[in-house]
Enzyme design. Sequence first.
Site, PDB file in Angstrom:
ATOM      1  N   TYR A  71       0.885  -1.132   0.014  1.00  0.00           N
ATOM      2  CA  TYR A  71      -0.030   0.061   0.092  1.00  0.00           C
ATOM      3  C   TYR A  71       0.846   1.303  -0.006  1.00  0.00           C
ATOM      4  O   TYR A  71       0.509   2.315  -0.752  1.00  0.00           O
ATOM      5  CB  TYR A  71      -1.143   0.035   1.183  1.00  0.00           C
ATOM      6  CG  TYR A  71      -1.894   1.162   0.976  1.00  0.00           C
ATOM      7  CD1 TYR A  71      -1.854   2.523   1.318  1.00  0.00           C
ATOM      8  CD2 TYR A  71      -3.374   0.852   0.554  1.00  0.00           C
ATOM      9  CE1 TYR A  71      -2.706   3.416   1.388  1.00  0.00           C
ATOM     10  CE2 TYR A  71      -4.220   1.923   0.181  1.00  0.00           C
ATOM     11  CZ  TYR A  71      -3.844   3.090   0.722  1.00  0.00           C
ATOM     12  OH  TYR A  71      -4.825   3.975   0.560  1.00  0.00           O
ATOM     13  N   PHE A 123      -4.867  21.715 -23.772  1.00  0.00           N
ATOM     14  CA  PHE A 123      -5.692  20.536 -24.486  1.00  0.00           C
ATOM     15  C   PHE A 123      -7.069  20.563 -23.670  1.00  0.00           C
ATOM     16  O   PHE A 123      -7.033  21.068 -22.643  1.00  0.00           O
ATOM     17  CB  PHE A 123      -5.143  19.199 -24.595  1.00  0.00           C
ATOM     18  CG  PHE A 123      -5.573  18.059 -25.340  1.00  0.00           C
ATOM     19  CD1 PHE A 123      -6.406  17.111 -24.481  1.00  0.00           C
ATOM     20  CD2 PHE A 123      -5.794  18.319 -26.462  1.00  0.00           C
ATOM     21  CE1 PHE A 123      -7.144  16.028 -25.310  1.00  0.00           C
ATOM     22  CE2 PHE A 123      -6.983  17.362 -27.442  1.00  0.00           C
ATOM     23  CZ  PHE A 123      -7.327  16.194 -26.427  1.00  0.00           C
ATOM     24  N   ASP A 124      -8.257  20.054 -24.384  1.00  0.00           N
ATOM     25  CA  ASP A 124      -9.363  20.276 -23.863  1.00  0.00           C
ATOM     26  C   ASP A 124      -9.569  19.804 -22.436  1.00  0.00           C
ATOM     27  O   ASP A 124     -10.199  20.649 -21.559  1.00  0.00           O
ATOM     28  CB  ASP A 124     -10.507  19.753 -24.686  1.00  0.00           C
ATOM     29  CG  ASP A 124     -10.434  18.313 -24.406  1.00  0.00           C
ATOM     30  OD1 ASP A 124      -9.385  17.586 -24.611  1.00  0.00           O
ATOM     31  OD2 ASP A 124     -11.558  17.564 -24.313  1.00  0.00           O
ATOM     32  N   ALA A 216       2.931  15.366 -21.848  1.00  0.00           N
ATOM     33  CA  ALA A 216       2.490  14.177 -22.287  1.00  0.00           C
ATOM     34  C   ALA A 216       3.274  13.511 -23.518  1.00  0.00           C
ATOM     35  O   ALA A 216       3.178  12.297 -23.544  1.00  0.00           O
ATOM     36  CB  ALA A 216       0.943  14.388 -22.667  1.00  0.00           C
ATOM     37  N   LYS A 257       0.815   8.421 -22.986  1.00  0.00           N
ATOM     38  CA  LYS A 257       1.193   8.836 -24.450  1.00  0.00           C
ATOM     39  C   LYS A 257       2.782   8.432 -24.475  1.00  0.00           C
ATOM     40  O   LYS A 257       3.156   7.427 -24.684  1.00  0.00           O
ATOM     41  CB  LYS A 257       1.179  10.405 -24.640  1.00  0.00           C
ATOM     42  CG  LYS A 257      -0.235  10.763 -25.100  1.00  0.00           C
ATOM     43  CD  LYS A 257      -1.029  10.818 -23.842  1.00  0.00           C
ATOM     44  CE  LYS A 257      -2.314  11.653 -23.944  1.00  0.00           C
ATOM     45  NZ  LYS A 257      -3.242  11.524 -22.959  1.00  0.00           N
ATOM     46  N   HIS A 449     -17.906  16.421 -26.306  1.00  0.00           N
ATOM     47  CA  HIS A 449     -17.754  15.622 -27.290  1.00  0.00           C
ATOM     48  C   HIS A 449     -17.519  14.148 -27.047  1.00  0.00           C
ATOM     49  O   HIS A 449     -17.791  13.305 -27.832  1.00  0.00           O
ATOM     50  CB  HIS A 449     -16.168  15.970 -28.055  1.00  0.00           C
ATOM     51  CG  HIS A 449     -15.111  16.374 -26.872  1.00  0.00           C
ATOM     52  ND1 HIS A 449     -15.057  17.258 -26.006  1.00  0.00           N
ATOM     53  CD2 HIS A 449     -14.212  15.366 -26.625  1.00  0.00           C
ATOM     54  CE1 HIS A 449     -14.182  17.085 -25.290  1.00  0.00           C
ATOM     55  NE2 HIS A 449     -13.605  16.141 -25.689  1.00  0.00           N
TER      56      HIS A 449
HETATM   57  C1  LIG Z   1      -1.622  17.550 -24.186  1.00  0.00           C
HETATM   58  C2  LIG Z   1      -2.461  16.556 -23.260  1.00  0.00           C
HETATM   59  C3  LIG Z   1      -3.287  15.443 -23.600  1.00  0.00           C
HETATM   60  O1  LIG Z   1      -3.212  15.344 -25.084  1.00  0.00           O
HETATM   61  C4  LIG Z   1      -4.272  14.863 -22.723  1.00  0.00           C
HETATM   62  C5  LIG Z   1      -4.958  13.414 -23.182  1.00  0.00           C
HETATM   63  N1  LIG Z   1      -5.202  13.695 -24.530  1.00  0.00           N
HETATM   64  C6  LIG Z   1      -5.934  12.590 -25.116  1.00  0.00           C
HETATM   65  C7  LIG Z   1      -7.062  11.848 -24.420  1.00  0.00           C
HETATM   66  C8  LIG Z   1      -8.255  12.317 -24.943  1.00  0.00           C
HETATM   67  C9  LIG Z   1      -8.829  13.520 -24.524  1.00  0.00           C
HETATM   68  C10 LIG Z   1      -9.959  13.676 -24.872  1.00  0.00           C
HETATM   69  C11 LIG Z   1     -10.610  13.132 -25.929  1.00  0.00           C
HETATM   70  C12 LIG Z   1     -10.067  12.054 -26.568  1.00  0.00           C
HETATM   71  C13 LIG Z   1      -9.034  11.596 -26.062  1.00  0.00           C
HETATM   72  C14 LIG Z   1      -5.710  12.683 -26.537  1.00  0.00           C
HETATM   73  O2  LIG Z   1      -6.543  11.826 -27.319  1.00  0.00           O
HETATM   74  O3  LIG Z   1      -4.985  13.414 -26.943  1.00  0.00           O
HETATM   75  C15 LIG Z   1      -4.462  15.126 -21.332  1.00  0.00           C
HETATM   76  C16 LIG Z   1      -5.118  14.355 -20.388  1.00  0.00           C
HETATM   77  O4  LIG Z   1      -4.366  13.156 -20.113  1.00  0.00           O
HETATM   78  P1  LIG Z   1      -5.421  11.730 -19.732  1.00  0.00           P
HETATM   79  O5  LIG Z   1      -6.024  11.582 -20.985  1.00  0.00           O
HETATM   80  O6  LIG Z   1      -4.391  11.030 -19.331  1.00  0.00           O
HETATM   81  O7  LIG Z   1      -6.265  12.353 -18.703  1.00  0.00           O
HETATM   82  C17 LIG Z   1      -3.470  16.221 -20.939  1.00  0.00           C
HETATM   83  N2  LIG Z   1      -2.602  16.862 -21.810  1.00  0.00           N
END
Ligand SMILES: CC1=C(O)/C(=C\N=C(/Cc2ccccc2)C(=O)O)C(COP(=O)(O)O)=CN1
Length: 457
Positions: A71, A123-124, A216, A257, A449
Site C-alpha cells: 500500500y 488541451f481540452d 504528455a 502517451k 464531445h
Molecule cells: C496534451 C494533453 C493531452 O493530450 C491529454 C489527453 N489527451 C488525449 C486523451 C483524450 C482526451 C479527450 C478526448 C479524447 C482523448 C488525446 O487523445 O489526445 C491530457 C489528459 O491526459 P489523460 O487523458 O491521461 O487524462 C493532458 N494533456
Amino acid sequence: GDFKAEPFKIKAVEPIQLIPRREREEAIQKVGYNLFSLNSDQVYIDLLTDSGTGAMSDRQWAGLMQGDESYAGSDNYQKLVAVVQELFDYEYTIPAHQGRGAEQVLFPLLAGKGQYGISNMHFDTTKAHVELAGAKAVDMFTENAVETGKYHPFKGNLDVEKAEEFIQEKGTEKIAFIIMTITCNSAGGQPVSLENIKNTKLLADRYDIPLLLDAARFAENAYFIKQREEGYQDKTIKTIVKEMFSYAEAFTLSAKKDAIANIGGLIGIKDDEKLYKRARSRSVPLEGFPTYGGLAGRDMEAIARGLREVIQLEYLDYRIGQVKYLGDNLREAGIPIQYPVGGHAVFVDAGKMAPHIPHNQFPGQALGVELYKEAGVRGVEVGTLLLGRDPDTGENLQAPLELLRLAIPRRVYTDNHLDVVTEGMKRVRDKADQLSGLKFTYEPEVLRHFTAKFEPV
Ligand SMILES: CC1=C(O)/C(=C\N=C(/Cc2ccccc2)C(=O)O)C(COP(=O)(O)O)=CN1
C-alpha cells in the site's frame, strides 16, 4: 541507420476485422454519429487516440510480474521516482491514475477564482481542470499554428509578446501559471522550440509566474528539437529532454502517451518541497496515496520502463517517421493537412476540405463519420466541437482550426494499415463537397464531445 524497418519484431498480435459497409453505416447512425460511442470491434483501424493505446514492450510486460502491491512505499514507486530524477532532474514525483488525475491534484494549489492560466494551447481536458480550479484558460499560440499549409518548424510555440501584453493588462497577481503543452496537441501535435521555452521562462521570471509543462508527448517534442532546432542536431534526446524540463518548476504528464503505458499519470516537482508536500497531501483523498496514485504497482513499473524506452532515437525515428509517412501520402493525394505533421497524429484540415460546412456544424466530425463509413477507420474531431462553450457566455467558441485528427498509437499499426487510411481519405475527398454538417440531438454539459449525439443537418 540506413534502413527504415521497425526497431522491433512482433511477438503477440490481436486480430482486427473490417465489418461490412452496411453494418458500419447502421452502427454509426445508431450511436448518433459519435465515434466515441462505437464498440472497438466495429472499428477496423482505430486512430481515435494515441493515449493509452500503445503496445508495451516485452520488458514492460515482464515488469507487470514484478508489481509490488504494498500500500505504501512500493518498490515500483521508488523506481518511478528514480527514473524521473534521472531523466528530468526533478526531485519529487507523485503518481496519478492518468493525466487528469495529476491536473486535479496540482492545479487547485496554483490557480484560483478569477485567475488565468496561460498556455500555448491547453488541451481540452487540461482547460477543463484549469476551469474546475476556478480560473480561465487562455491560449496564446502563434499565427504559424493556423496556417496549416505553410511550413514552420515550431507551430506549437507560445506567442511570448502576446502573453506579456496579457500579463500587463490583467496584472501579474491574476496569472496563476504559464503551462507549456509539449508537443502542442490542439495545434496538430506541433513541437515547441527550446528557444521558445527559454523565452517563456524569462517572461515567467520577469513577472514571478510559475512555469509548468504539460509533458504528455515530451519525447516527441525533443525529437523535433533535435531534427529542426539550430545547435541541437548532435545532442542526444536525453540531453534535450533534460534541458526542456530544466526551465519549468513542475509538470503534469499523462503516462498514456510518451510513457507508452495503458494507464497512469505523473506530477513532477523540481525542488519546491512546500508545493510537493501540499500536492502529496491532496493526492490522498483524490488519488489514493502518494506512492501509488490510483495505480497498481505493476502499472508504475510499466511507466518507469516505458519512460526509458520512449527516449531511444531508433524508436522516435520509427514512430515519427510513420506519422510522416501517412502525412506525405495524404498530401500527395491533395488532402489538406497541418503541415509539417506533428509527432503523434496527422491532422486533416477539415475546414479546408469541407469549406461549405460551417464551424458550428462540425466539419471535422462530418469527415470523421464519413471516413468510418468508407473504411472503418476512427479518427476524432479537434475543432469547435472539442473546444466547447465559453463558460461565462455559454456561446459556442469557434476553434482556430477545424481538424480531423488521425492519431497513430505507438508500435501498433504497420504502414499497410496506414495505406488503408490514405485510401479511405481519398474516397472521403472525392465526396467531401456533398457532405452535410451535423447538429446536436443531445449536448452534454461538460466535455460534450465524449458523449454527445448528432444528426445530419
Ligand atoms: C496534451 C494533453 C493531452 O493530450 C491529454 C489527453 N489527451 C488525449 C486523451 C483524450 C482526451 C479527450 C478526448 C479524447 C482523448 C488525446 O487523445 O489526445 C491530457 C489528459 O491526459 P489523460 O487523458 O491521461 O487524462 C493532458 N494533456
